[in-house]
Design a protein around this motif. Structure first.
Motif, PDB file in Angstrom:
ATOM      1  N   ARG A 144       0.840  -1.213   0.000  1.00 29.41           N
ATOM      2  CA  ARG A 144       0.000   0.000   0.000  1.00 29.41           C
ATOM      3  C   ARG A 144       0.871   1.258   0.000  1.00 29.41           C
ATOM      4  N   ASP A 145       1.911   1.270   0.843  1.00 28.67           N
ATOM      5  CA  ASP A 145       2.819   2.419   0.893  1.00 28.67           C
ATOM      6  C   ASP A 145       3.576   2.587  -0.417  1.00 28.67           C
ATOM      7  N   ALA A 146       3.988   1.477  -1.012  1.00 27.63           N
ATOM      8  CA  ALA A 146       4.703   1.549  -2.291  1.00 27.63           C
ATOM      9  C   ALA A 146       3.798   2.103  -3.388  1.00 27.63           C
ATOM     10  N   ALA A 147       2.543   1.689  -3.389  1.00 22.87           N
ATOM     11  CA  ALA A 147       1.596   2.180  -4.400  1.00 22.87           C
ATOM     12  C   ALA A 147       1.346   3.676  -4.232  1.00 22.87           C
ATOM     13  N   ASN A 148       1.144   4.108  -3.001  1.00 29.13           N
ATOM     14  CA  ASN A 148       0.944   5.538  -2.746  1.00 29.13           C
ATOM     15  C   ASN A 148       2.189   6.346  -3.094  1.00 29.13           C
ATOM     16  N   SER A 149       3.349   5.811  -2.769  1.00 26.66           N
ATOM     17  CA  SER A 149       4.612   6.480  -3.092  1.00 26.66           C
ATOM     18  C   SER A 149       4.802   6.582  -4.606  1.00 26.66           C
ATOM     19  N   TYR A 150       4.506   5.492  -5.300  1.00 26.03           N
ATOM     20  CA  TYR A 150       4.632   5.469  -6.760  1.00 26.03           C
ATOM     21  C   TYR A 150       3.749   6.554  -7.386  1.00 26.03           C
ATOM     22  N   VAL A 151       2.488   6.579  -7.010  1.00 24.77           N
ATOM     23  CA  VAL A 151       1.541   7.545  -7.569  1.00 24.77           C
ATOM     24  C   VAL A 151       1.981   8.972  -7.223  1.00 24.77           C
ATOM     25  N   GLY A 152       2.375   9.193  -5.978  1.00 24.70           N
ATOM     26  CA  GLY A 152       2.797  10.528  -5.550  1.00 24.70           C
ATOM     27  C   GLY A 152       4.054  11.002  -6.247  1.00 24.70           C
ATOM     28  N   ASN A 153       5.063  10.140  -6.305  1.00 23.82           N
ATOM     29  CA  ASN A 153       6.326  10.533  -6.929  1.00 23.82           C
ATOM     30  C   ASN A 153       6.199  10.708  -8.436  1.00 23.82           C
ATOM     31  N   LEU A 154       5.427   9.852  -9.080  1.00 21.91           N
ATOM     32  CA  LEU A 154       5.248  10.000 -10.527  1.00 21.91           C
ATOM     33  C   LEU A 154       4.441  11.262 -10.829  1.00 21.91           C
ATOM     34  N   GLY A 155       3.464  11.559  -9.984  1.00 17.64           N
ATOM     35  CA  GLY A 155       2.702  12.795 -10.138  1.00 17.64           C
ATOM     36  C   GLY A 155       3.584  14.020  -9.950  1.00 17.64           C
ATOM     37  N   SER A 156       4.458  13.974  -8.972  1.00 19.75           N
ATOM     38  CA  SER A 156       5.385  15.072  -8.713  1.00 19.75           C
ATOM     39  C   SER A 156       6.354  15.255  -9.878  1.00 19.75           C
ATOM     40  N   LEU A 157       6.861  14.156 -10.387  1.00 23.91           N
ATOM     41  CA  LEU A 157       7.764  14.199 -11.538  1.00 23.91           C
ATOM     42  C   LEU A 157       7.054  14.804 -12.746  1.00 23.91           C
ATOM     43  N   THR A 158       5.824  14.399 -12.979  1.00 23.23           N
ATOM     44  CA  THR A 158       5.034  14.911 -14.099  1.00 23.23           C
ATOM     45  C   THR A 158       4.816  16.419 -13.943  1.00 23.23           C
ATOM     46  N   SER A 159       4.472  16.834 -12.752  1.00 18.88           N
ATOM     47  CA  SER A 159       4.255  18.253 -12.476  1.00 18.88           C
ATOM     48  C   SER A 159       5.528  19.060 -12.691  1.00 18.88           C
TER      49      SER A 159
END
Length: 152
Positions: free
Chosen positions: A51-66
């Motif tokens: 669960r933490d890895a999934a949230n981290s993945y989504v958050g970090n990829l979103g941050s990278l995209t931004s």
């Protein structure tokens, strides 16, 4: 022979059947017994690590995209390339954890996070392609962005 436990089981089964019959009328997205055991249950069944890895993945990829979307000039691109390595490393770690799932855990992961993964991946791909449309920027960004593995 009718026992208390058999009466209780019949009551629970009856409640599930009646509840599943009315679920579509109550605005639930999926009817039937499967609808009663939806993505919230899938989320609850995930290990905290996944669960933490999934949230981290989504958050970090979103941050990278931004961050990619905020680039304005070549100097900003070069600065971005220097500073983005920790985020790429966190993404890689999250990806490895997610990619290591299988069986029921993978199924629950995709039920709980599948739409988020799809949307975040699509946004990243769109933004990275747009940002790399400039040849100079592409030369600087491609080696870094090629390190990003998208979980699907």
């Amino acid at each position: 022979m009718v026992t208390r436990s058999s009466i209780r089981r019949r009551g629970i089964v009856g409640a599930c059947v009646v509840g599943s019959m009315f679920a579509p009328m109550c605005g639930c997205q999926s009817g039937g017994l499967g609808g009663l055991l939806g993505s919230q249950s899938a989320m609850e069944l995930l290990s905290p690590l996944v669960r933490d890895a999934a949230n981290s993945y989504v958050g970090n990829l979103g941050s990278l995209t931004s961050s990619l979307g905020n680039l304005k000039d070549l100097e900003g691109v070069l600065d971005f390339v220097k500073k983005i390595e920790p985020t790429i490393n966190e993404l890689s770690s999250s990806y490895q954890t997610l990619a290591g799932t299988s069986g029921a855990e993978r199924e629950n992961l995709l039920k709980a996070f599948g739409p988020k993964f799809e949307a975040t991946n699509a946004d990243f791909l769109k933004q990275s392609q747009s940002t790399k449309s400039d040849a100079m920027w592409s030369r600087a960004l491609t080696p870094v962005l090629d390190k990003v593995s998208l979980f699907q």
